[in-house]
Scaffold this motif. Structure first.
Motif, mmCIF file in Angstrom:
data_model
loop_
_atom_site.group_PDB
_atom_site.id
_atom_site.type_symbol
_atom_site.label_atom_id
_atom_site.label_comp_id
_atom_site.label_asym_id
_atom_site.label_seq_id
_atom_site.Cartn_x
_atom_site.Cartn_y
_atom_site.Cartn_z
ATOM 1 N N HIS A 165 14.793 14.834 -12.166
ATOM 2 C CA HIS A 165 15.218 15.866 -11.183
ATOM 3 C C HIS A 165 15.119 15.553 -9.717
ATOM 4 C CE1 HIS A 165 11.138 16.968 -11.114
ATOM 5 N NE2 HIS A 165 11.184 17.537 -9.931
ATOM 6 N N TYR A 166 13.953 14.643 -9.523
ATOM 7 C CA TYR A 166 13.875 14.485 -8.231
ATOM 8 C C TYR A 166 14.835 13.299 -7.755
ATOM 9 C CZ TYR A 166 10.808 14.359 -4.007
ATOM 10 O OH TYR A 166 10.311 14.475 -2.548
ATOM 11 N N HIS A 220 0.852 -1.239 0.062
ATOM 12 C CA HIS A 220 0.004 -0.019 -0.172
ATOM 13 C C HIS A 220 0.638 1.057 -0.053
ATOM 14 C CE1 HIS A 220 -2.979 3.128 1.296
ATOM 15 N NE2 HIS A 220 -3.713 2.233 1.100
ATOM 16 N N GLN A 221 0.405 2.319 -0.451
ATOM 17 C CA GLN A 221 1.375 3.528 -0.676
ATOM 18 C C GLN A 221 1.638 4.027 0.730
ATOM 19 O OE1 GLN A 221 -1.366 6.078 -3.080
ATOM 20 N NE2 GLN A 221 -1.370 7.209 -1.564
ATOM 21 N N ASP A 222 0.943 3.726 1.545
ATOM 22 C CA ASP A 222 1.106 4.294 3.044
ATOM 23 C C ASP A 222 2.555 3.772 3.519
ATOM 24 O OD1 ASP A 222 -1.548 5.473 3.355
ATOM 25 O OD2 ASP A 222 -2.251 3.929 4.669
ATOM 26 N N TYR A 223 2.857 2.701 3.053
ATOM 27 C CA TYR A 223 4.292 2.268 3.409
ATOM 28 C C TYR A 223 5.276 2.603 2.586
ATOM 29 C CZ TYR A 223 1.010 -0.941 5.276
ATOM 30 O OH TYR A 223 -0.022 -1.763 6.045
ATOM 31 N N LEU A 224 4.974 3.292 1.439
ATOM 32 C CA LEU A 224 5.840 3.899 0.689
ATOM 33 C C LEU A 224 5.974 5.307 1.354
ATOM 34 C CD1 LEU A 224 7.554 3.888 -2.086
ATOM 35 C CD2 LEU A 224 5.694 4.874 -3.261
ATOM 36 N N GLU A 225 5.146 5.795 1.735
ATOM 37 C CA GLU A 225 5.224 7.272 2.338
ATOM 38 C C GLU A 225 6.027 6.985 3.768
ATOM 39 O OE1 GLU A 225 4.302 10.608 4.885
ATOM 40 O OE2 GLU A 225 3.873 10.406 2.991
ATOM 41 N N GLN A 226 5.827 5.814 4.419
ATOM 42 C CA GLN A 226 6.442 5.392 5.518
ATOM 43 C C GLN A 226 8.105 5.490 5.385
ATOM 44 O OE1 GLN A 226 5.536 4.339 8.910
ATOM 45 N NE2 GLN A 226 7.801 4.294 9.311
ATOM 46 N N ASN A 285 3.892 14.686 -6.986
ATOM 47 C CA ASN A 285 4.131 14.891 -8.205
ATOM 48 C C ASN A 285 5.790 15.382 -8.255
ATOM 49 O OD1 ASN A 285 3.742 14.902 -10.986
ATOM 50 N ND2 ASN A 285 3.004 17.019 -10.910
ATOM 51 N N PHE A 286 6.472 14.664 -7.370
ATOM 52 C CA PHE A 286 8.040 14.949 -7.307
ATOM 53 C C PHE A 286 8.496 16.411 -7.028
ATOM 54 C CE2 PHE A 286 7.024 11.436 -10.614
ATOM 55 C CZ PHE A 286 7.457 10.190 -9.943
ATOM 56 N N THR A 287 7.595 16.960 -6.137
ATOM 57 C CA THR A 287 7.878 18.239 -5.271
ATOM 58 C C THR A 287 8.134 18.176 -4.202
ATOM 59 O OG1 THR A 287 5.794 18.978 -5.423
ATOM 60 C CG2 THR A 287 6.992 19.140 -7.612
ATOM 61 N N ARG A 288 7.772 17.318 -3.451
ATOM 62 C CA ARG A 288 7.584 17.412 -1.969
ATOM 63 C C ARG A 288 8.905 17.340 -1.219
ATOM 64 N NH1 ARG A 288 4.494 12.704 1.781
ATOM 65 N NH2 ARG A 288 4.497 13.691 3.806
ATOM 66 N N GLU A 289 9.278 18.169 -0.196
ATOM 67 C CA GLU A 289 10.576 18.284 0.160
ATOM 68 C C GLU A 289 10.752 17.207 1.426
ATOM 69 O OE1 GLU A 289 13.211 20.213 -0.325
ATOM 70 O OE2 GLU A 289 11.930 20.964 -2.319
ATOM 71 N N GLU A 290 9.882 16.864 2.132
ATOM 72 C CA GLU A 290 9.847 15.841 3.229
ATOM 73 C C GLU A 290 10.296 14.297 2.667
ATOM 74 O OE1 GLU A 290 6.871 18.701 4.638
ATOM 75 O OE2 GLU A 290 7.206 17.671 2.880
ATOM 76 N N THR A 291 10.231 14.110 1.319
ATOM 77 C CA THR A 291 10.410 12.880 0.587
ATOM 78 C C THR A 291 11.836 12.990 -0.243
ATOM 79 O OG1 THR A 291 8.894 13.388 -0.936
ATOM 80 C CG2 THR A 291 8.322 11.858 0.798
ATOM 81 N N ARG A 292 12.392 14.104 -0.326
ATOM 82 C CA ARG A 292 13.421 14.313 -1.207
ATOM 83 C C ARG A 292 14.748 13.664 -0.674
ATOM 84 N NH1 ARG A 292 13.950 18.010 -5.397
ATOM 85 N NH2 ARG A 292 12.022 18.909 -4.776
ATOM 86 N N GLU A 314 11.000 11.723 5.351
ATOM 87 C CA GLU A 314 12.140 11.907 6.437
ATOM 88 C C GLU A 314 11.907 12.052 7.750
ATOM 89 O OE1 GLU A 314 13.060 16.539 5.601
ATOM 90 O OE2 GLU A 314 14.433 15.312 4.931
ATOM 91 N N THR A 315 10.516 12.513 8.104
ATOM 92 C CA THR A 315 10.124 12.593 9.226
ATOM 93 C C THR A 315 9.663 11.233 9.946
ATOM 94 O OG1 THR A 315 7.616 13.017 8.878
ATOM 95 C CG2 THR A 315 9.176 14.689 9.066
ATOM 96 N N LYS A 316 9.655 10.286 9.244
ATOM 97 C CA LYS A 316 9.340 8.855 9.487
ATOM 98 C C LYS A 316 10.343 8.040 9.607
ATOM 99 C CE LYS A 316 4.395 9.513 8.233
ATOM 100 N NZ LYS A 316 3.415 8.953 7.460
ATOM 101 N N ALA A 317 11.231 8.162 8.673
ATOM 102 C CA ALA A 317 12.282 7.322 8.553
ATOM 103 C C ALA A 317 13.717 7.989 7.845
ATOM 104 C CB ALA A 317 11.990 6.014 7.400
ATOM 105 N N TYR A 318 14.613 7.443 7.922
ATOM 106 C CA TYR A 318 15.795 7.739 7.681
ATOM 107 C C TYR A 318 16.732 6.575 6.911
ATOM 108 C CZ TYR A 318 20.675 9.964 6.984
ATOM 109 O OH TYR A 318 21.848 10.515 6.553
ATOM 110 N N VAL A 319 16.888 6.604 5.688
ATOM 111 C CA VAL A 319 17.465 5.565 4.730
ATOM 112 C C VAL A 319 18.491 5.902 4.031
ATOM 113 C CG1 VAL A 319 15.549 3.920 4.754
ATOM 114 C CG2 VAL A 319 15.322 5.706 3.040
ATOM 115 N N PRO A 320 19.731 6.394 4.521
ATOM 116 C CA PRO A 320 20.911 6.776 4.001
ATOM 117 C C PRO A 320 21.599 6.106 2.952
ATOM 118 C CG PRO A 320 21.677 6.136 6.082
ATOM 119 C CD PRO A 320 20.125 6.015 5.939
#
Length: 346
Positions: free
Chosen positions: A341-342, A277-283, A311-318, A287-293
């Motif tokens: 670009h993302y 589910h897309q919720d786990y992609l969000e998870q 749409n590849f503009t969100r800062e929290e997932t960049r 970056e407020t929920k996970a850090y995967v360096p």
């Protein structure tokens, strides 16, 4: 010491022979290849470690079934689900002087699980000199065929009854009709765990680098907190769960907005969300929920990735997307330019 694996899938089995080989670590295509190697051509073999790609693809060829009196250490691993479980006990009964046994098996389409009672009756009673047993045995069953409910406590007791106190049990419901039951020795000695659900023992899997999580019920944020703690060396993670994330454990921040504790996966390099589910992609991307360096490979459905990243503009997932070098989609795309670009390292 681990030996490099060798696949025999393209070699005629009769060409393999030795009169003085005592130790062999090998990867073979079918269970027939394994049986060929134990048909008398390697009579001096004392240590045999074999990984079998496919057990069910074995033929009806009748192999030599003589005893193997010199073999005292045997390891059999097969990571793919198979049906022909009966072949395993038949092989092990040819090893009466075995002292060390390792088994990694994933069995499907049976009307009963493999528990401690099965291990005793099918295997241990025929190997009286066995000193150590290291195992992971997973059973996939249709629960409609069961006359009783699966009880983790009952299965655990069957292990205790055969002297396997240092062992654990998991029962995982994958769908309305399918359940998976695993029994395994402790500490967990393998690097691959193909099925783990919401409920699992509070232990550390120190060697596991590959993990697939799957459940009929949605995962909570706390589930992923436990995954990070229990699998410190995790590199490859696949999520199979179409149910949305369970939000019951979310906390409220001072401004009454929902917030999570941030989870770090320091070694995770590959993330497969193609069946999640897309919720786990969000998870994992937020970056407020996970850090995967170290995340360098991401498998996902394009529409879901587009939503999660706004749409590849969100800062929290960049930040969690910044090091991805391989982005794998499972649908044909008309316009593939909007996400480059993302993901600057593609």
């Amino acid at each position: 010491m681990l030996c490099p694996g060798l696949s025999l899938c393209d070699l005629p089995s009769p060409t393999f022979y030795s009169s003085n080989l005592t130790q062999l670590c090998i990867m073979v295509e079918t269970f027939d290849d394994c049986l060929y190697l134990l048909d008398g051509r390697l009579k001096q073999l004392t240590i045999f470690n074999v990984t079998v790609y496919s057990i069910d693809s074995s033929s009806t060829i009748v192999h030599n079934t003589d005893m193997l009196p010199n073999l005292n250490c045997f390891s059999l691993k097969s990571y793919f689900q198979f049906q022909q479980y009966e072949q395993i006990p038949l092989l092990l009964r040819r090893m009466p002087y075995l002292k060390h046994l390792t088994l990694y098996l994933c069995i499907k389409d049976r009307n009963r699980i493999i528990d401690g009672t099965c291990v005793q009756n099918d295997i241990l009673v025929h190997i009286p000199q066995l000193h150590s047993l290291t195992f992971y045995v997973s059973s996939y069953i249709d629960i409609r065929d069961l006359s009783h409910d699966l009880s983790r406590e009952h299965i655990q007791q069957t292990l205790i009854n055969i002297g396997q106190q240092n062992a654990a049990t998991t029962v995982n419901y994958l769908s309305m009709y399918t359940a998976e039951c695993s029994i395994f020795s402790l500490p967990f000695a393998f690097d691959y765990l193909p099925c783990l659900g919401n409920i699992f023992p509070n232990i550390v899997f120190n060697y596991v680098t590959y993990l697939l999580v799957e459940d009929n019920d949605g995962f909570k944020h706390e589930f992923f907190v436990r995954i990070a703690r229990s699998f410190p060396l995790l590199k490859y993670l696949r999520i199979f769960n179409i149910e949305p994330q369970v939000l019951a454990d979310m906390k409220l921040s001072s401004d009454h907005s929902q917030s999570y504790s941030m989870i770090e996966y320091p070694h995770l390099t590959s993330l497969d969300m193609s069946h999640g589910h897309q919720d786990y992609l969000e998870q994992f991307l937020n970056e407020t929920k996970a850090y995967v360096p170290c995340l360098t490979e991401l498998k996902a459905l394009y529409p879901r990735l587009k939503i999660v990243t706004n749409n590849f503009t969100r800062e929290e997932t960049r930040r969690n997307c910044a090091k991805v070098k391989q982005l794998i989609f499972f649908e044909q795309l008309d316009n593939v330019q909007d996400y480059y670009h993302y993901f600057p390292l593609l």
